[in-house]
Write a protein that holds these residues in place. Structure first.
Motif, PDB file in Angstrom:
ATOM      1  N   VAL A 198       0.834  -1.202   0.000  1.00 39.51           N
ATOM      2  CA  VAL A 198       0.000   0.000   0.000  1.00 39.51           C
ATOM      3  C   VAL A 198       0.870   1.253   0.000  1.00 39.51           C
ATOM      4  O   VAL A 198       0.579   2.228  -0.714  1.00 39.51           O
ATOM      5  CB  VAL A 198      -0.943  -0.012   1.216  1.00 39.51           C
ATOM      6  N   ILE A 199       1.935   1.244   0.785  1.00 40.94           N
ATOM      7  CA  ILE A 199       2.831   2.413   0.824  1.00 40.94           C
ATOM      8  C   ILE A 199       3.458   2.646  -0.543  1.00 40.94           C
ATOM      9  O   ILE A 199       3.522   3.781  -1.040  1.00 40.94           O
ATOM     10  CB  ILE A 199       3.913   2.207   1.906  1.00 40.94           C
ATOM     11  N   THR A 200       3.903   1.564  -1.185  1.00 42.89           N
ATOM     12  CA  THR A 200       4.503   1.695  -2.517  1.00 42.89           C
ATOM     13  C   THR A 200       3.497   2.232  -3.522  1.00 42.89           C
ATOM     14  O   THR A 200       3.800   3.126  -4.326  1.00 42.89           O
ATOM     15  CB  THR A 200       5.036   0.331  -2.990  1.00 42.89           C
ATOM     16  N   ALA A 201       2.277   1.697  -3.480  1.00 46.34           N
ATOM     17  CA  ALA A 201       1.236   2.184  -4.384  1.00 46.34           C
ATOM     18  C   ALA A 201       0.923   3.652  -4.118  1.00 46.34           C
ATOM     19  O   ALA A 201       0.722   4.439  -5.050  1.00 46.34           O
ATOM     20  CB  ALA A 201      -0.029   1.344  -4.229  1.00 46.34           C
ATOM     21  N   GLY A 202       0.886   4.035  -2.842  1.00 41.27           N
ATOM     22  CA  GLY A 202       0.628   5.425  -2.514  1.00 41.27           C
ATOM     23  C   GLY A 202       1.684   6.360  -3.063  1.00 41.27           C
ATOM     24  O   GLY A 202       1.373   7.446  -3.565  1.00 41.27           O
ATOM     25  N   LEU A 256       1.069   9.339  -5.706  1.00 40.76           N
ATOM     26  CA  LEU A 256       1.523  10.700  -5.434  1.00 40.76           C
ATOM     27  C   LEU A 256       2.371  11.229  -6.589  1.00 40.76           C
ATOM     28  O   LEU A 256       2.271  12.399  -6.971  1.00 40.76           O
ATOM     29  CB  LEU A 256       2.314  10.742  -4.126  1.00 40.76           C
ATOM     30  N   ALA A 257       3.206  10.338  -7.145  1.00 40.75           N
ATOM     31  CA  ALA A 257       4.006  10.746  -8.305  1.00 40.75           C
ATOM     32  C   ALA A 257       3.107  11.067  -9.495  1.00 40.75           C
ATOM     33  O   ALA A 257       3.356  12.019 -10.245  1.00 40.75           O
ATOM     34  CB  ALA A 257       5.002   9.639  -8.660  1.00 40.75           C
ATOM     35  N   PHE A 258       2.047  10.281  -9.668  1.00 43.72           N
ATOM     36  CA  PHE A 258       1.095  10.549 -10.752  1.00 43.72           C
ATOM     37  C   PHE A 258       0.416  11.902 -10.551  1.00 43.72           C
ATOM     38  O   PHE A 258       0.309  12.707 -11.484  1.00 43.72           O
ATOM     39  CB  PHE A 258       0.057   9.424 -10.800  1.00 43.72           C
ATOM     40  N   ASP A 259      -0.028  12.171  -9.321  1.00 49.97           N
ATOM     41  CA  ASP A 259      -0.668  13.454  -9.049  1.00 49.97           C
ATOM     42  C   ASP A 259       0.316  14.605  -9.241  1.00 49.97           C
ATOM     43  O   ASP A 259      -0.044  15.652  -9.793  1.00 49.97           O
ATOM     44  CB  ASP A 259      -1.205  13.462  -7.618  1.00 49.97           C
ATOM     45  N   GLY A 260       1.565  14.409  -8.815  1.00 48.43           N
ATOM     46  CA  GLY A 260       2.566  15.445  -9.017  1.00 48.43           C
ATOM     47  C   GLY A 260       2.833  15.710 -10.487  1.00 48.43           C
ATOM     48  O   GLY A 260       3.023  16.861 -10.901  1.00 48.43           O
ATOM     49  N   MET A 261       2.822  14.633 -11.289  1.00 48.44           N
ATOM     50  CA  MET A 261       3.033  14.804 -12.721  1.00 48.44           C
ATOM     51  C   MET A 261       1.878  15.583 -13.353  1.00 48.44           C
ATOM     52  O   MET A 261       2.081  16.439 -14.216  1.00 48.44           O
ATOM     53  CB  MET A 261       3.178  13.443 -13.387  1.00 48.44           C
ATOM     54  N   LEU A 262       0.651  15.294 -12.906  1.00 50.18           N
ATOM     55  CA  LEU A 262      -0.496  16.043 -13.420  1.00 50.18           C
ATOM     56  C   LEU A 262      -0.389  17.524 -13.066  1.00 50.18           C
ATOM     57  O   LEU A 262      -0.691  18.395 -13.879  1.00 50.18           O
ATOM     58  CB  LEU A 262      -1.793  15.471 -12.849  1.00 50.18           C
ATOM     59  N   ARG A 263       0.034  17.791 -11.839  1.00 52.54           N
ATOM     60  CA  ARG A 263       0.164  19.193 -11.420  1.00 52.54           C
ATOM     61  C   ARG A 263       1.304  19.877 -12.166  1.00 52.54           C
ATOM     62  O   ARG A 263       1.184  21.043 -12.561  1.00 52.54           O
ATOM     63  CB  ARG A 263       0.399  19.270  -9.910  1.00 52.54           C
ATOM     64  N   CYS A 266       0.159   4.476 -12.711  1.00 52.35           N
ATOM     65  CA  CYS A 266      -1.082   3.911 -12.173  1.00 52.35           C
ATOM     66  C   CYS A 266      -1.145   2.390 -12.327  1.00 52.35           C
ATOM     67  O   CYS A 266      -1.666   1.702 -11.443  1.00 52.35           O
ATOM     68  CB  CYS A 266      -2.286   4.553 -12.856  1.00 52.35           C
ATOM     69  N   ALA A 267      -0.651   1.860 -13.435  1.00 46.51           N
ATOM     70  CA  ALA A 267      -0.687   0.402 -13.616  1.00 46.51           C
ATOM     71  C   ALA A 267       0.147  -0.319 -12.552  1.00 46.51           C
ATOM     72  O   ALA A 267      -0.342  -1.270 -11.924  1.00 46.51           O
ATOM     73  CB  ALA A 267      -0.213   0.035 -15.021  1.00 46.51           C
ATOM     74  N   PRO A 268       1.412   0.093 -12.281  1.00 46.71           N
ATOM     75  CA  PRO A 268       2.137  -0.547 -11.172  1.00 46.71           C
ATOM     76  C   PRO A 268       1.450  -0.329  -9.827  1.00 46.71           C
ATOM     77  O   PRO A 268       1.443  -1.233  -8.982  1.00 46.71           O
ATOM     78  CB  PRO A 268       3.516   0.136 -11.207  1.00 46.71           C
ATOM     79  N   ALA A 269       0.876   0.853  -9.614  1.00 50.39           N
ATOM     80  CA  ALA A 269       0.159   1.090  -8.363  1.00 50.39           C
ATOM     81  C   ALA A 269      -1.006   0.122  -8.214  1.00 50.39           C
ATOM     82  O   ALA A 269      -1.278  -0.390  -7.115  1.00 50.39           O
ATOM     83  CB  ALA A 269      -0.343   2.537  -8.314  1.00 50.39           C
ATOM     84  N   ALA A 270      -1.712  -0.151  -9.311  1.00 50.22           N
ATOM     85  CA  ALA A 270      -2.815  -1.110  -9.261  1.00 50.22           C
ATOM     86  C   ALA A 270      -2.324  -2.497  -8.866  1.00 50.22           C
ATOM     87  O   ALA A 270      -2.972  -3.204  -8.089  1.00 50.22           O
ATOM     88  CB  ALA A 270      -3.520  -1.160 -10.618  1.00 50.22           C
TER      89      ALA A 270
END
Length: 699
Positions: A80-84, A88-95, A130-134
């Protein structure tokens, strides 16, 4: 990767002669719990049997794996920590790329296969973050909740029809809420506006009406104003269905119901193809009902849901004919494709031809007669195709010339040429790039995002449930290849709507591929562990797709709807009555997206909206009983002004701010000639000042 030891239930090992055999009479050396002399110690002794009582050379999966030394909860927490961190990296990339600011995709910018950078960033983030997070989230779920996942999977299989009903209701609710909250019950594109306009023409009992008093305020490529005729370029099947809801003052009724029908037809397709496997149907309907592609598109007035429903209905009817040989099923398939000729004719020809040939091959391979298929299919298609020829003749004077041929700027829209319709280039290299672009969009915008891609990889590895399941990919592939010759790639913030017809086939393919992966894993890990892994991955992928896809898309759609509704809301707040409102383009908005609503064909609206052009006077003269207003954007804020020409003062133009009443300076009065000689603000149809003589109307 460490995994939990699968649990095997008592009484399932092949060595046990019968669950009812008593310990005193059982000669079997199997280490079954039934060989324990005491029920109170059966669970403790079943895994510590001496070698002399377990001569079997092929131990079951439950005893072949070494005992775990780690904690499932600790491993799950780390996952869960790794996925989180990945999310967070995905959200940072969007921002960082400002994906959520301004327009997510610039409409029309991908005509030359130049993918907008925001869309590239979004897709790359889904694939690589997102795919690795899933996967990590799914691992955490199966590590800690394997029994629960198995119970849920079993309950869904037992209550398959309940799942179907819940999925249908859920899809209807989701698309209705999205339409109300984000789309604002507003036609988002000129395509939708023109099809609603055509629906209202049908409500008058005609397929064309007399030309408007002034063409320029309403001109756009999808409208036809020619030889005194005013109509739209689109086929009449979808407008007819919109008209049924519009008579109830709710034109979105049909597209919302299309979401329900798509879920139902996905179920019927699955049950017809795989009658002995309810799990495929359950998974497929859940994927269809939760697909953002379905929910978003069915929240609009697009004709794509209508086409998807008709294609799925025809496919189901063809399957029923292949199985039963009934003439009625072949006739139903022909009727469905025939109606689709009046909705999306290119899709009807592509998929009607493909699925018809597939049904014919299936009949020949089974040694069944094919004449009923040919007769029934023809009886359904031919009359409706003939009706299209009659409509062409009524509108253009020639059965072979469609209404599209009368549209402004129209040229041939299929094939390879330097400049095609509306000046858009389409050469083989560009077309190949568009095909790849649309394949990626279809892959990631369907359902579960990376889940669809993962099942394609599983199919490539030979992990499908059956080899024949790969045939489900033929309709999507055929659509993509067919649109290789289309002059531009689809541009819509609701996804590649040109390919919505492929969705029931894709979701069913994903379901079969997931079950194939589960069977492969079951051979190594056991049924319980395999089911938990596949269920966890599917659930997490769908939830994650919704969580990443919806906010980005919802923001873009809501921004577009607000820009389109700004004049409408200003008129409502100012409580206008018997008004004519001229609408300027909002700052930074493409005119073809933010065109004002089209009026009723007979201008019965209490408030008529029109694009602000230099050709004001003709429409003002025709609607002389209405008060005239302007919508402008001083300081970027939509503002309503009263607009009139004072003939007693030499034709002076008077403007008065109406709403909001405070906060912005009043516009300075100008001469009407100065205003009428200003350049046109209509980029679709620029007019020169010498095209009319303002002095002939105003002194």
């Amino acid at each position: 990767m460490s995994e939990p030891e699968p649990v095997q239930e008592a009484g399932t090992q092949e060595a046990s002669p019968s669950p009812s055999t008593s310990p005193s009479t059982s000669p079997s050396p199997s280490p079954s719990p039934s060989t324990s002399p005491s029920p109170s110690t059966s669970t403790s002794t079943s895994t510590s049997t001496s070698p002399s009582t377990s001569p079997s050379p092929s131990p079951s999966p439950s005893t072949s794996t070494a005992p775990r030394t780690g904690s499932p909860w600790l491993d799950g927490s780390l996952s869960v920590i790794t996925a989180g961190l990945l999310l967070l990296a995905f959200d940072g990339m969007l921002r960082l790329n400002k994906v959520r600011s301004q327009q997510y995709r610039n409409y029309g910018s991908d005509w030359f296969d130049r993918l907008p950078i925001k869309e590239v960033a979004f897709f790359a983030g889904i694939i690589f973050l997102c795919a690795p997070a899933a996967l990590f989230l799914a691992r955490a779920l199966w590590l800690t909740a394997t029994p629960l996942l198995n119970r849920i999977a079993a309950a869904l299989a037992r209550r398959a029809r309940v799942v179907l009903v819940v999925a249908m209701v859920g899809a209807l609710a989701a698309t209705a809420v999205f339409s109300w909250k984000f789309v604002k019950r507003t036609p988002l594109t000129p395509d939708e506006q023109v099809q609603l306009f055509q629906a209202r023409i049908l409500e008058t009992g005609r397929i064309a009406v007399p030309s408007p008093p002034a063409e320029e305020p309403f001109v756009q490529p999808e409208l036809i104003v020619s030889n005194g005729v005013w109509t739209g370029i689109y086929q009449w099947g979808h407008p007819m269905l919109l008209a049924l809801g519009d008579r109830l003052d709710f034109p979105f009724l049909w597209t919302h119901l299309s979401a329900v029908l798509l879920v139902l037809l996905t179920w019927l397709l699955a049950r017809e193809l795989y009658p002995d496997d309810k799990r495929s149907a359950v998974i497929a309907v859940m994927l269809t009902a939760t697909s953002p592609f379905v929910i978003f598109t069915c929240a609009t007035l697009s004709n794509a849901p209508t086409s998807a429903v008709l294609v799925a209905l025809a496919a189901w009817a063809l399957l029923r004919h292949v199985r039963t040989g009934g003439l009625g099923w072949a006739l139903l398939a022909g009727l469905a494709f025939g109606v689709n000729l009046h909705v999306r004719p290119f899709n009807a020809l592509l998929l009607g031809g493909l699925l018809g040939v597939m049904a014919l091959v299936a009949l020949l391979r089974a040694g069944k007669p094919w004449t009923k298929l040919a007769v029934g299919f023809s009886l359904g298609v031919v009359p409706l195709a003939s009706a299209q020829l009659f409509i062409n003749w009524q509108l253009t004077g020639s059965p072979l010339r469609p209404a599209l041929g009368l549209a402004r700027g129209y040229r041939r829209i299929f094939g390879f040429r330097g400049r095609m319709a509306y000046g858009v280039s389409n050469l083989p290299r560009e077309a190949a790039g568009k095909l790849a672009t649309n394949a990626l969009r279809l892959l990631l915008w369907t359902s579960g995002s990376a889940l669809t891609g993962a099942t394609l990889l599983a199919a490539a590895a030979g992990w499908l449930k059956k080899r024949g399941d790969a045939l489900l990919l033929l309709p999507p592939a055929f659509l993509l290849l067919g649109y290789l010759f289309f002059y531009r790639s689809p541009v819509s913030d609701t996804g590649p709507v040109y390919f919505l017809d492929a969705l029931p086939f894709l979701t069913l393919f994903v379901a079969r591929a997931l079950l194939g992966v589960r069977d492969r894993l079951a051979a190594r890990l056991g049924d319980a562990a395999a089911t938990a892994r596949v269920a966890a991955l599917g659930a997490v992928a769908v939830v994650l797709a919704m969580a990443t896809f919806w906010p980005v898309q919802a923001r873009g759609v809501r921004r577009a709807a607000r820009a389109i509704r700004a004049p409408i809301e200003l008129a409502e707040k100012a409580k206008l009555h018997r008004a004519l409102v001229w609408c300027a383009n909002p700052p930074g908005g493409q005119s073809w997206l933010t065109v004002p609503p089209l009026p009723w064909p007979d201008f019965r609206d209490d408030v008529v909206f029109a694009r602000d052009t230099v050709g004001k006077t003709e429409l003002m003269d025709a609607l002389g009983d209405r008060t005239t207003y302007l919508v402008r954007y001083p300081g970027g804020r939509p503002t309503l002004f009263e607009w009139r020409i004072d003939l007693s003062d030499g034709g002076r133009l008077i403007t008065k701010q109406i709403y909001p009443q405070k906060g912005l300076p009043q516009a300075e009065p100008r001469r009407s000639e100065d205003f009428l000689d200003a350049p046109s603000v209509n980029p679709l149809m620029p007019l020169k000042p010498d095209q009319f003589d303002p002095g002939s109307r105003h002194p």
